[in-house]
Design a protein around this motif. Sequence first.
Motif, PDB file in Angstrom:
ATOM      1  N   GLN A   3       0.827  -1.195   0.000  1.00 30.87           N
ATOM      2  CA  GLN A   3       0.000   0.000   0.000  1.00 30.87           C
ATOM      3  C   GLN A   3       0.865   1.250   0.000  1.00 30.87           C
ATOM      4  O   GLN A   3       0.568   2.230  -0.653  1.00 30.87           O
ATOM      5  N   ARG A   4       1.967   1.168   0.750  1.00 25.94           N
ATOM      6  CA  ARG A   4       2.872   2.303   0.787  1.00 25.94           C
ATOM      7  C   ARG A   4       3.489   2.563  -0.574  1.00 25.94           C
ATOM      8  O   ARG A   4       3.609   3.687  -1.041  1.00 25.94           O
ATOM      9  N   ASN A   5       3.886   1.460  -1.259  1.00 26.87           N
ATOM     10  CA  ASN A   5       4.463   1.603  -2.592  1.00 26.87           C
ATOM     11  C   ASN A   5       3.484   2.292  -3.527  1.00 26.87           C
ATOM     12  O   ASN A   5       3.839   3.209  -4.264  1.00 26.87           O
ATOM     13  N   GLN A   6       2.233   1.837  -3.510  1.00 28.20           N
ATOM     14  CA  GLN A   6       1.252   2.364  -4.439  1.00 28.20           C
ATOM     15  C   GLN A   6       0.879   3.811  -4.117  1.00 28.20           C
ATOM     16  O   GLN A   6       0.432   4.538  -4.977  1.00 28.20           O
ATOM     17  N   SER A   7       1.055   4.213  -2.844  1.00 29.95           N
ATOM     18  CA  SER A   7       0.777   5.606  -2.505  1.00 29.95           C
ATOM     19  C   SER A   7       1.872   6.524  -3.017  1.00 29.95           C
ATOM     20  O   SER A   7       1.660   7.720  -3.178  1.00 29.95           O
ATOM     21  N   ILE A   8       3.069   5.983  -3.277  1.00 29.11           N
ATOM     22  CA  ILE A   8       4.183   6.789  -3.776  1.00 29.11           C
ATOM     23  C   ILE A   8       4.243   6.709  -5.299  1.00 29.11           C
ATOM     24  O   ILE A   8       4.276   7.704  -5.997  1.00 29.11           O
ATOM     25  N   VAL A   9       4.262   5.492  -5.828  1.00 31.19           N
ATOM     26  CA  VAL A   9       4.279   5.275  -7.275  1.00 31.19           C
ATOM     27  C   VAL A   9       3.003   4.534  -7.644  1.00 31.19           C
ATOM     28  O   VAL A   9       2.840   3.364  -7.301  1.00 31.19           O
ATOM     29  N   THR A  10       2.104   5.199  -8.305  1.00 29.91           N
ATOM     30  CA  THR A  10       0.827   4.579  -8.678  1.00 29.91           C
ATOM     31  C   THR A  10       0.829   4.039 -10.097  1.00 29.91           C
ATOM     32  O   THR A  10      -0.051   3.269 -10.469  1.00 29.91           O
ATOM     33  N   GLU A  11       1.804   4.452 -10.897  1.00 38.90           N
ATOM     34  CA  GLU A  11       1.893   3.967 -12.275  1.00 38.90           C
ATOM     35  C   GLU A  11       3.328   4.074 -12.767  1.00 38.90           C
ATOM     36  O   GLU A  11       4.164   4.786 -12.191  1.00 38.90           O
ATOM     37  N   PHE A  12       3.608   3.339 -13.836  1.00 42.51           N
ATOM     38  CA  PHE A  12       4.908   3.403 -14.507  1.00 42.51           C
ATOM     39  C   PHE A  12       4.699   3.971 -15.911  1.00 42.51           C
ATOM     40  O   PHE A  12       3.605   3.886 -16.475  1.00 42.51           O
ATOM     41  N   ILE A  13       5.771   4.533 -16.452  1.00 42.16           N
ATOM     42  CA  ILE A  13       5.740   5.086 -17.811  1.00 42.16           C
ATOM     43  C   ILE A  13       6.698   4.271 -18.681  1.00 42.16           C
ATOM     44  O   ILE A  13       7.892   4.163 -18.373  1.00 42.16           O
ATOM     45  N   LEU A  14       6.188   3.683 -19.753  1.00 50.24           N
ATOM     46  CA  LEU A  14       7.019   2.945 -20.702  1.00 50.24           C
ATOM     47  C   LEU A  14       7.535   3.904 -21.772  1.00 50.24           C
ATOM     48  O   LEU A  14       6.747   4.571 -22.449  1.00 50.24           O
ATOM     49  N   THR A  15       8.855   3.974 -21.921  1.00 48.72           N
ATOM     50  CA  THR A  15       9.424   4.911 -22.897  1.00 48.72           C
ATOM     51  C   THR A  15       9.386   4.360 -24.311  1.00 48.72           C
ATOM     52  O   THR A  15       9.448   5.116 -25.280  1.00 48.72           O
ATOM     53  N   TYR A 169       9.204   1.739  -4.167  1.00 47.20           N
ATOM     54  CA  TYR A 169       9.397   2.454  -5.425  1.00 47.20           C
ATOM     55  C   TYR A 169       9.043   3.932  -5.179  1.00 47.20           C
ATOM     56  O   TYR A 169       7.876   4.312  -5.220  1.00 47.20           O
ATOM     57  N   CYS A 170      10.078   4.714  -4.917  1.00 47.92           N
ATOM     58  CA  CYS A 170       9.826   6.102  -4.534  1.00 47.92           C
ATOM     59  C   CYS A 170      10.620   7.089  -5.383  1.00 47.92           C
ATOM     60  O   CYS A 170      10.613   8.284  -5.112  1.00 47.92           O
ATOM     61  N   ALA A 171      11.306   6.586  -6.400  1.00 44.12           N
ATOM     62  CA  ALA A 171      12.093   7.487  -7.243  1.00 44.12           C
ATOM     63  C   ALA A 171      11.421   7.622  -8.605  1.00 44.12           C
ATOM     64  O   ALA A 171      10.228   7.848  -8.693  1.00 44.12           O
ATOM     65  N   SER A 172      12.180   7.451  -9.668  1.00 46.57           N
ATOM     66  CA  SER A 172      11.628   7.560 -11.012  1.00 46.57           C
ATOM     67  C   SER A 172      10.665   6.410 -11.295  1.00 46.57           C
ATOM     68  O   SER A 172      10.824   5.303 -10.778  1.00 46.57           O
ATOM     69  N   ASN A 173       9.661   6.671 -12.100  1.00 43.20           N
ATOM     70  CA  ASN A 173       8.718   5.626 -12.506  1.00 43.20           C
ATOM     71  C   ASN A 173       8.789   5.372 -14.010  1.00 43.20           C
ATOM     72  O   ASN A 173       7.853   4.836 -14.599  1.00 43.20           O
ATOM     73  N   ILE A 174       9.911   5.766 -14.632  1.00 48.29           N
ATOM     74  CA  ILE A 174      10.080   5.627 -16.082  1.00 48.29           C
ATOM     75  C   ILE A 174      10.853   4.353 -16.385  1.00 48.29           C
ATOM     76  O   ILE A 174      11.993   4.173 -15.940  1.00 48.29           O
ATOM     77  N   ILE A 175      10.228   3.436 -17.140  1.00 41.95           N
ATOM     78  CA  ILE A 175      10.853   2.174 -17.536  1.00 41.95           C
ATOM     79  C   ILE A 175      11.341   2.305 -18.980  1.00 41.95           C
ATOM     80  O   ILE A 175      10.539   2.524 -19.887  1.00 41.95           O
ATOM     81  N   THR A 176      12.644   2.175 -19.181  1.00 42.83           N
ATOM     82  CA  THR A 176      13.225   2.304 -20.525  1.00 42.83           C
ATOM     83  C   THR A 176      13.069   0.980 -21.261  1.00 42.83           C
ATOM     84  O   THR A 176      14.008   0.191 -21.394  1.00 42.83           O
ATOM     85  N   HIS A 177      11.866   0.736 -21.708  1.00 43.76           N
ATOM     86  CA  HIS A 177      11.556  -0.527 -22.377  1.00 43.76           C
ATOM     87  C   HIS A 177      10.192  -0.387 -23.032  1.00 43.76           C
ATOM     88  O   HIS A 177       9.480   0.597 -22.830  1.00 43.76           O
ATOM     89  N   CYS A 178       9.830  -1.423 -23.819  1.00 41.01           N
ATOM     90  CA  CYS A 178       8.510  -1.440 -24.456  1.00 41.01           C
ATOM     91  C   CYS A 178       7.491  -2.215 -23.640  1.00 41.01           C
ATOM     92  O   CYS A 178       6.299  -2.195 -23.950  1.00 41.01           O
ATOM     93  N   TYR A 179       7.946  -2.933 -22.620  1.00 41.56           N
ATOM     94  CA  TYR A 179       7.045  -3.632 -21.719  1.00 41.56           C
ATOM     95  C   TYR A 179       7.733  -3.798 -20.371  1.00 41.56           C
ATOM     96  O   TYR A 179       8.936  -3.572 -20.231  1.00 41.56           O
ATOM     97  N   CYS A 180       6.961  -4.187 -19.359  1.00 42.62           N
ATOM     98  CA  CYS A 180       7.498  -4.334 -18.004  1.00 42.62           C
ATOM     99  C   CYS A 180       8.219  -5.674 -17.875  1.00 42.62           C
ATOM    100  O   CYS A 180       7.640  -6.722 -18.183  1.00 42.62           O
ATOM    101  N   ASP A 181       9.473  -5.629 -17.448  1.00 43.34           N
ATOM    102  CA  ASP A 181      10.203  -6.845 -17.131  1.00 43.34           C
ATOM    103  C   ASP A 181      10.904  -6.657 -15.789  1.00 43.34           C
ATOM    104  O   ASP A 181      10.889  -5.575 -15.206  1.00 43.34           O
ATOM    105  N   HIS A 182      11.518  -7.718 -15.280  1.00 45.54           N
ATOM    106  CA  HIS A 182      12.082  -7.686 -13.933  1.00 45.54           C
ATOM    107  C   HIS A 182      13.190  -6.659 -13.799  1.00 45.54           C
ATOM    108  O   HIS A 182      13.216  -5.878 -12.839  1.00 45.54           O
ATOM    109  N   ILE A 183      14.108  -6.609 -14.753  1.00 41.26           N
ATOM    110  CA  ILE A 183      15.216  -5.659 -14.676  1.00 41.26           C
ATOM    111  C   ILE A 183      14.696  -4.227 -14.754  1.00 41.26           C
ATOM    112  O   ILE A 183      15.106  -3.357 -13.975  1.00 41.26           O
ATOM    113  N   GLY A 184      13.787  -3.985 -15.706  1.00 40.10           N
ATOM    114  CA  GLY A 184      13.261  -2.631 -15.879  1.00 40.10           C
ATOM    115  C   GLY A 184      12.558  -2.108 -14.645  1.00 40.10           C
ATOM    116  O   GLY A 184      12.659  -0.914 -14.318  1.00 40.10           O
ATOM    117  N   ILE A 185      11.847  -2.991 -13.918  1.00 40.07           N
ATOM    118  CA  ILE A 185      11.110  -2.554 -12.736  1.00 40.07           C
ATOM    119  C   ILE A 185      12.026  -2.414 -11.525  1.00 40.07           C
ATOM    120  O   ILE A 185      12.018  -1.390 -10.833  1.00 40.07           O
TER     121      ILE A 185
END
Length: 310
Positions: A3-15, A169-185
Motif C-alpha cells: 500500500q505504501r508503494n502504491q501511494s508513492i508510485v501509482t503507475e509506470f511510464i514505458l518509454t 518504489y519512490c524514485a523515477s517511474n520511467i521504464i526504458t523498455h517497451c514492456y514491463c520486465d524484472h530488470i526494468g522494474i
Amino acid sequence: MAQRNQSIVTEFILTGFPGLHQEYYGLVSAALFLVYLVTMIANATVIFLFATDCSLHKPMYYIILNLSVCDVLFSTTTLPKIITKYWFQSGSISFTACFVQMYFVHYLGSVNSFILFQMALDRYLAICHPLRYPHLLTTSNILILSITAWTTAKAGPLMLVIRAYPLPYCASNIITHCYCDHIGITTLACTDRAPHAVPAFVAAMLTLLGPLAFIIFSYCSIIIAVHKIANVQGHLKSLSTCSTQLIIISLYYLPRCFVYLASTLGITFSADVRVVIIMLYSLAPPMMNPLIYCLRAKDMRESLLKLFCR
C-alpha cells in the motif's frame, strides 16, 4: 508495504524506443500493429489447421500447437500496450498491471524455452533412435510434457513478482523498455537491487541454458548420426527435418545469449540498441514461427493447400 508503494508510485511510464522522434510515432505504431496482426493471423491459422485436420494430430504438431498458443499469448501480453503508446501517446501503465505484465512476460518466455526443448527431443529421438521413437514420444507423453512445461514454468516468474512487488518504489517511474520486465522494474526500486538481481539471473540462466544445453547435445548427436548414413539423399532428408527447428531455435536463443553475455562481460550499448535487440527476439519468433512451419513442414503445407482449395 504494497500500500505504501502504491501511494508513492501509482503507475509506470514505458518509454518504448527512447531516441525515437515524435514524427515517427505513427509509422512505428503502424509497423508494430502490422507485426501483431501477422502474428495473430499466422498462429491462429496453425491452431485452426490443427483443430480441423486429423492428419496433423501427431507428436510434432502437438508441440507446434503449444508454441503457437504461447506466441499468441506473449504477443498479446506485450504488443497492445506499446502500440497504444505510439498510436495514442499513452505510455502509462498502472502499478499492479505492470507487475501482471512482468509475470506473463517471464512465464511465457519460460514456457517457450521448454517447448523448444521438446522440439529438440522430438528430432533427437526421430533421427538417433527411430525404432524407439513411436513408443517413447507418443501423443500421451507429449501431452504430459506439455502440461509439465506450462505448470512448472509458473514457479520462477511468480517468485520474481512476489519478491519485487513489495519493494519501495519512490524514485523515477520511467521504464526504458517497451514492456514491463524484472530488470526494468527493479532498477527503479529505492533499495539495493543485488539481493533481487542474483536470484533472478540464476533463474533466467537455468530456464535458458538448461534447455539450450540439451538442444546443443541433441543436434550434435543428430549431426553424428546423419554422417553415418551412407546415402546422400538420406543425409539431406534428415538434415531437412531439423532445419526448421534450427531456424526457430536460432531466432529465440542467439539474441538472448548475446544480451546476457554482453551484460556479464560488462559490454555496454545504448538504451535504443538494447531495446531494439530485445524487441527483435521478442517479436520476430512469434511472427516467423508459423510461416516457417507452413513453408517447411510437408503435412502443414498440404493441410494449408486443402484449406485454400475448400
